[in-house]
Each structure stands twice: as C-alpha cells, then as structure tokens.
Design a protein around this motif. Structure first.
Motif, PDB file in Angstrom:
ATOM      1  N   GLY A 404       0.837  -1.278  -0.116  1.00 11.99           N
ATOM      2  CA  GLY A 404      -0.224   0.070  -0.208  1.00 11.99           C
ATOM      3  C   GLY A 404       0.728   1.375  -0.052  1.00 11.99           C
ATOM      4  N   TYR A 405       1.885   1.128  -0.526  1.00 15.57           N
ATOM      5  CA  TYR A 405       2.785   2.517  -0.440  1.00 15.57           C
ATOM      6  C   TYR A 405       2.678   3.176  -1.763  1.00 15.57           C
ATOM      7  N   ARG A 406       2.656   4.488  -1.818  1.00 16.71           N
ATOM      8  CA  ARG A 406       2.941   5.274  -3.042  1.00 16.71           C
ATOM      9  C   ARG A 406       4.539   5.052  -3.638  1.00 16.71           C
ATOM     10  N   PHE A 407       4.656   5.217  -4.791  1.00 16.93           N
ATOM     11  CA  PHE A 407       6.036   5.316  -5.245  1.00 16.93           C
ATOM     12  C   PHE A 407       6.427   6.700  -5.552  1.00 16.93           C
ATOM     13  N   SER A 408       6.726   7.329  -4.649  1.00 18.38           N
ATOM     14  CA  SER A 408       6.969   8.697  -4.640  1.00 18.38           C
ATOM     15  C   SER A 408       8.078   9.334  -5.855  1.00 18.38           C
ATOM     16  N   GLY A 409       9.120   8.771  -5.783  1.00 18.43           N
ATOM     17  CA  GLY A 409      10.144   9.094  -6.812  1.00 18.43           C
ATOM     18  C   GLY A 409      11.008   8.271  -6.819  1.00 18.43           C
ATOM     19  N   ALA A 410      12.149   8.591  -7.988  1.00 16.63           N
ATOM     20  CA  ALA A 410      13.191   7.597  -8.027  1.00 16.63           C
ATOM     21  C   ALA A 410      14.126   8.293  -9.113  1.00 16.63           C
ATOM     22  N   GLY A 411      15.246   8.064  -8.962  1.00 16.59           N
ATOM     23  CA  GLY A 411      16.563   8.698  -9.911  1.00 16.59           C
ATOM     24  C   GLY A 411      17.794   7.785  -9.583  1.00 16.59           C
ATOM     25  N   ILE A 412      18.534   8.135 -10.756  1.00  9.33           N
ATOM     26  CA  ILE A 412      20.030   7.298 -10.685  1.00  9.33           C
ATOM     27  C   ILE A 412      20.914   7.967  -9.801  1.00  9.33           C
ATOM     28  N   VAL A 413      21.790   7.237  -9.763  1.00  9.40           N
ATOM     29  CA  VAL A 413      23.182   7.959  -8.867  1.00  9.40           C
ATOM     30  C   VAL A 413      24.517   7.259  -9.624  1.00  9.40           C
ATOM     31  N   ASN A 414      25.111   8.228 -10.592  1.00 12.09           N
ATOM     32  CA  ASN A 414      26.176   7.553 -11.296  1.00 12.09           C
ATOM     33  C   ASN A 414      27.577   7.490 -10.334  1.00 12.09           C
ATOM     34  N   MET A 415      27.409   6.452  -9.665  1.00 13.76           N
ATOM     35  CA  MET A 415      28.497   6.092  -8.739  1.00 13.76           C
ATOM     36  C   MET A 415      29.596   5.474  -9.518  1.00 13.76           C
ATOM     37  N   PHE A 416      29.570   4.889 -10.452  1.00 20.46           N
ATOM     38  CA  PHE A 416      30.517   4.113 -11.228  1.00 20.46           C
ATOM     39  C   PHE A 416      30.622   4.687 -12.712  1.00 20.46           C
ATOM     40  N   PRO A 417      31.000   5.949 -12.864  1.00 17.57           N
ATOM     41  CA  PRO A 417      31.300   6.469 -14.227  1.00 17.57           C
ATOM     42  C   PRO A 417      32.002   5.389 -15.300  1.00 17.57           C
ATOM     43  N   HIS A 418      31.659   5.321 -16.615  1.00 18.47           N
ATOM     44  CA  HIS A 418      32.168   4.521 -17.612  1.00 18.47           C
ATOM     45  C   HIS A 418      31.952   2.948 -17.452  1.00 18.47           C
ATOM     46  N   THR A 419      31.150   2.573 -16.491  1.00 18.87           N
ATOM     47  CA  THR A 419      30.621   1.144 -16.199  1.00 18.87           C
ATOM     48  C   THR A 419      29.372   1.119 -16.409  1.00 18.87           C
ATOM     49  N   SER A 420      28.723   0.051 -16.559  1.00 18.36           N
ATOM     50  CA  SER A 420      27.211  -0.301 -16.750  1.00 18.36           C
ATOM     51  C   SER A 420      26.635  -0.281 -15.506  1.00 18.36           C
ATOM     52  N   HIS A 421      27.310  -0.056 -13.996  1.00 16.55           N
ATOM     53  CA  HIS A 421      26.861  -0.281 -12.744  1.00 16.55           C
ATOM     54  C   HIS A 421      25.782   0.944 -12.407  1.00 16.55           C
ATOM     55  N   VAL A 422      24.480   0.316 -12.083  1.00 14.85           N
ATOM     56  CA  VAL A 422      23.463   1.649 -11.966  1.00 14.85           C
ATOM     57  C   VAL A 422      23.114   1.446 -10.460  1.00 14.85           C
ATOM     58  N   GLU A 423      23.402   2.611  -9.798  1.00 15.69           N
ATOM     59  CA  GLU A 423      23.018   2.950  -8.409  1.00 15.69           C
ATOM     60  C   GLU A 423      21.691   3.730  -8.743  1.00 15.69           C
ATOM     61  N   SER A 424      20.770   3.495  -7.553  1.00 17.23           N
ATOM     62  CA  SER A 424      19.713   4.424  -7.720  1.00 17.23           C
ATOM     63  C   SER A 424      19.093   4.760  -6.340  1.00 17.23           C
ATOM     64  N   ILE A 425      18.102   5.698  -6.160  1.00 16.71           N
ATOM     65  CA  ILE A 425      17.381   5.955  -4.868  1.00 16.71           C
ATOM     66  C   ILE A 425      16.143   6.158  -5.128  1.00 16.71           C
ATOM     67  N   ALA A 426      15.202   5.594  -4.212  1.00 18.35           N
ATOM     68  CA  ALA A 426      13.759   5.703  -4.193  1.00 18.35           C
ATOM     69  C   ALA A 426      13.115   5.917  -2.960  1.00 18.35           C
ATOM     70  N   LEU A 427      11.843   6.845  -3.216  1.00 21.60           N
ATOM     71  CA  LEU A 427      11.016   7.138  -1.848  1.00 21.60           C
ATOM     72  C   LEU A 427       9.860   6.175  -2.146  1.00 21.60           C
ATOM     73  N   PHE A 428       9.481   5.843  -0.976  1.00 24.09           N
ATOM     74  CA  PHE A 428       8.012   5.171  -0.807  1.00 24.09           C
ATOM     75  C   PHE A 428       7.394   5.677   0.281  1.00 24.09           C
ATOM     76  N   GLU A 429       6.059   6.251   0.270  1.00 25.31           N
ATOM     77  CA  GLU A 429       5.256   6.663   1.350  1.00 25.31           C
ATOM     78  C   GLU A 429       4.077   6.189   1.471  1.00 25.31           C
ATOM     79  N   LYS A 430       3.397   6.027   2.660  1.00 22.26           N
ATOM     80  CA  LYS A 430       2.164   5.244   2.843  1.00 22.26           C
ATOM     81  C   LYS A 430       0.997   6.160   2.240  1.00 22.26           C
ATOM     82  N   ALA A 431       0.437   5.436   1.327  1.00 21.99           N
ATOM     83  CA  ALA A 431      -0.918   6.074   0.791  1.00 21.99           C
ATOM     84  C   ALA A 431      -1.688   6.844   1.818  1.00 21.99           C
TER      85      ALA A 431
END
Length: 431
Positions: A404-431
């Motif tokens: 029952g959470y809302r998917f409030s937001g998400a985006g990437i974090v380029n922790m490893f430039p020049h590699t395919s590694h994808v770091e990200s951060i997301a926010l979930f809030e109770k509806a």
C-alpha cells in the motif's frame, strides 16, 4: 558479417539489435548506430557479438580516454559521452521499473553525477606473473580470466594510477612473486593503503623492499595472509588511519581497508544529502537503517536528533559503526544489531519495535524478505538505496502492489562512471 541498427543498451552496456527475429547484444555499439558486428556466442533465443565497424556513429560516441579500453574489463562505456551515460542509466532504471513491476515513479529525480575520472578510491587488482609479458597488475581482461596489461588507469586517482608500473617492478623482485595474487587499494582522506594478499610469508629481503617502496611513495602496506579479517598493518606501523569525511554532517568515518565503503566519496556525499532530504529525519523520531554497514547513513540520520537503529549482517561492520558513533559523539542516539536480513520475518522485524521511517541500502540481492515482512505498523516513509535496478523493481512491486505504499520518486546515482553499474535511490510513502 551481419549489419544491424542498434535500438538501445542492455544492463551490461551492450547495444541491442535483432537478426532474423533473434535478439543480439553487441559489445561496443551505441543506440542509434548502424554497425557491422561479429558473433562470438549463439544461443537458441539470443546471440552476443562485438562491433567490427561503425557504419553510422552516434553523435554521443567519443574517443575512449584510456589506452586499455576494449581490452581491460574495468570499464564498458568510455566510448559514450558522460552525460549520455547518465541518461542511458536513467532509461535502464525506468525500463526495469516498468517492465518488471509495472511502476512509474510520481517524480523522476535529477540524476546525481560528478567527476568521471580519478573517482575510484577502492579497487581490487589481480597480480600475476606471465612468462611472455612479465609481472602484471590490473583488472581482468574483458570476458576473460587473463589480467589486463595495464600501465595506467584514469578512473583511479592519479597518484594510484602512477604506481601501477612501479608496483609491477616491485612485485617481480619479491621471492613470493608467484604467491601474491592480489592487491587491494583503499584511498582515504589522510593515507593510501595497499593490502597485499600473500600465500606465503615474506623473506627479510622482501620486507626491506616493501618498506623502501612505502617510504618512497607515501603509502601504507597491509599484509593479508588469510581471509579479510587477517589483514594487518605492516609498514609504516604508525600513522593516520583510513577515513572519509562527511563534512555536511560534521562526520569522520574510519574504516579498515578490507571493509566495505563506497568507491566514489564525492558521489557518496551527494547520495547521503539526497537520502537525508527524502527521509527528512526529525528529532525524536525512531528510524531504522537496514544493511547499515559501518554507519554511512546511520550517523547522518542520528545527527538530526532522531533515534536510529542500525542493523547489519556482519558483526565486524557493526563494531566499526559503534566506534564511529562514539568517535563522532553520537553513541547516545544510535544502537546497532547483527541480523541476517535475508532471512527477515514479520516476527523478527516486529521485534525491533515501531519505526517512523526506514532507510534500506541492500547489496545487489535486494531486500525482498524485509519488504515482505512489513506489517500494518510499517514506517510511514521508506528510502531505498539500490545497486541493482531489477531487484529494486521487484521490491518496489511488493511495496506498492501489496503493502500500500505510493511510489513517490526515483532517480539514478552515477557512482561508477564508464561502467554499466546503476545505483539509484527511491522514495516510498504510505498512501
């Protein structure tokens, strides 16, 4: 050789095209390009190839900066302009969320990115004596167990890259040169450490060579005769310890060279800033930091005045987290526990008590048992830091479709430039 129009990039930064109805992954190809490629692996449902000629290049294609790119397996995206790398990773995150979880975040956060060279403050390099090439120190070659013949590495800090050739010269002169398989590098605020994995004891002459090298180049040698816990400081015996700073929160975080820390300290600071903005910890709140490590997020949360419970699977890391909390004057605000969160249950999670908010920072496997264990008394806000878009998507589906959470937001974090590694951060809030 077949010719294909590249549609997109996959999770390994390979171009995707089609040949006679079969999906083909083409190493070295970029979206929008027309390329000629050679296949080196064919399966019933897909094939893998490598670019042999770029017939129509992408406007985002750039010359790789590293002379070893294409041979060394350390990087896979140096041929793609850095801001285009960030955009490609953002698309990969959004595609995973939609195709695996049928989710779109209410807000797509601006990507977090920074300098693309000299960023890698942690590295594990293989050491190998090869009769035809001499002593090698480097990452593995692409698709191979062979060691790349590196003379420079621009993603390492310059002072570390400059030591690759001197290290080869040092190691070839050791009596145990065939029994030294690995060197682990850790760069801190006050010192640079190199941990030598040794399978046999050093001779007196070996010790003399290592001491002279450390003194000449201003580094610290650790020796590791067995597992990571066996690593000990060899030379110089005295001097500053490894640490990184979080100046925005007035924190200095000490760590051992074999303990996990983020490889990119500048991006780590920006990631923590984003996490704190999304979590918005307040004095008096009770907040959980799961997979807390040595307190990378725990102590910034505690600095707000909130009461924080950090849970980690490795006892050594929780001990380090307690030391960092005490050294930074936050021991009264935090407590740490050891638990296998991959075996989390509603009962074990409930035993920790009620939390107003929660931060989750799991390894690549994700936190599926944690999110499944959340009950009616679950936190009102969850910040999820991910290093694998597919497991984030899986866990997000549970949080939204079942909990029952809302998917409030998400985006990437380029922790490893020049590699395919994808770091990200997301926010979930109770509806």
């Amino acid at each position: 050789m077949p010719v294909g129009k590249i549609e997109s990039l996959d999770h390994d930064a390979r171009g995707v095209t089609r040949l006679e109805g079969k999906t083909v992954f083409v190493e070295g190809a970029l979206p929008g390009e027309t390329v000629e490629y050679a296949l080196f692996r064919e399966k019933p449902n897909y094939a893998v190839g490598e670019v042999s000629a770029v017939l129509r290049p992408s406007c985002a294609r750039v010359p790789p900066r590293c002379p070893h790119f294409g041979t060394c397996g350390g990087c896979s995206m140096q041929h793609l302009e850095p801001t285009a790398q960030v955009a490609a990773k953002q698309r990969l995150l959004e595609n995973n969320l939609w195709h695996l979880a049928r989710l779109k975040p209410e807000q797509v956060y601006n990507p977090i990115y920074g300098p693309t060279w000299g960023y890698r403050h942690r590295a594990r390099l293989t050491v190998r004596m090869v009769e035809s090439k001499g002593m090698l120190v480097g990452f593995h070659e692409k698709r191979s167990s062979y060691v790349a013949d590196l003379h420079t590495c621009p993603i390492l800090p310059a002072h570390v890259s400059d030591l690759l050739v001197p290290l080869r010269q040092l190691f070839v002169g050791l009596s145990i040169r065939d029994r030294l398989p690995q060197v682990e590098i850790a760069v801190g605020e006050k010192c640079t450490v190199m941990v030598l994995r040794i399978l046999e004891p050093l001779s007196g002459a070996d010790e003399k060579l290592l001491r002279a090298f450390a003194d000449e180049h201003g580094i610290v040698f650790f020796l590791q005769p067995k597992g990571p816990a066996s690593a000990y400081r060899f030379h110089p015996v005295d001097g500053p310890d490894l640490s990184y700073l979080l100046p925005e929160f007035g924190l200095e975080m000490r760590f051992s060279p074999t303990e996990f820390t983020q490889v990119n300290p500048g991006i780590n600071q920006m990631l923590i800033r984003r996490a704190m903005r999304l979590l918005d910890p307040q004095p008096g709140e009770r907040i959980a930091d799961l997979f807390c490590g040595l307190g990378n997020f725990t102590l910034p949360i505690a600095r707000s005045g909130a009461r924080v419970v950090g849970v980690e699977g490795l006892k050594e890391l929780t001990r380090r987290a307690e030391e960092n909390a005490a050294a930074n004057g936050l021991a009264a605000n935090v407590s740490f526990g050891v638990a296998n969160l991959f075996e989390c249950t509603p009962k074990s999670l409930g035993a920790l008590g009620h939390f107003d908010k929660m931060l989750i920072d799991p390894p690549r496997e994700g936190a599926v048992e944690v999110v499944k264990a959340l009950g009616e008394d679950s936190p009102g806000r969850i910040v999820y830091v991910s290093c694998n878009p597919s497991t984030l998507a899986r866990d997000a589906a549970i949080l939204v479709h079942q909990k029952g959470y809302r998917f409030s937001g998400a985006g990437i974090v380029n922790m490893f430039p020049h590699t395919s590694h994808v770091e990200s951060i997301a926010l979930f809030e109770k509806a």
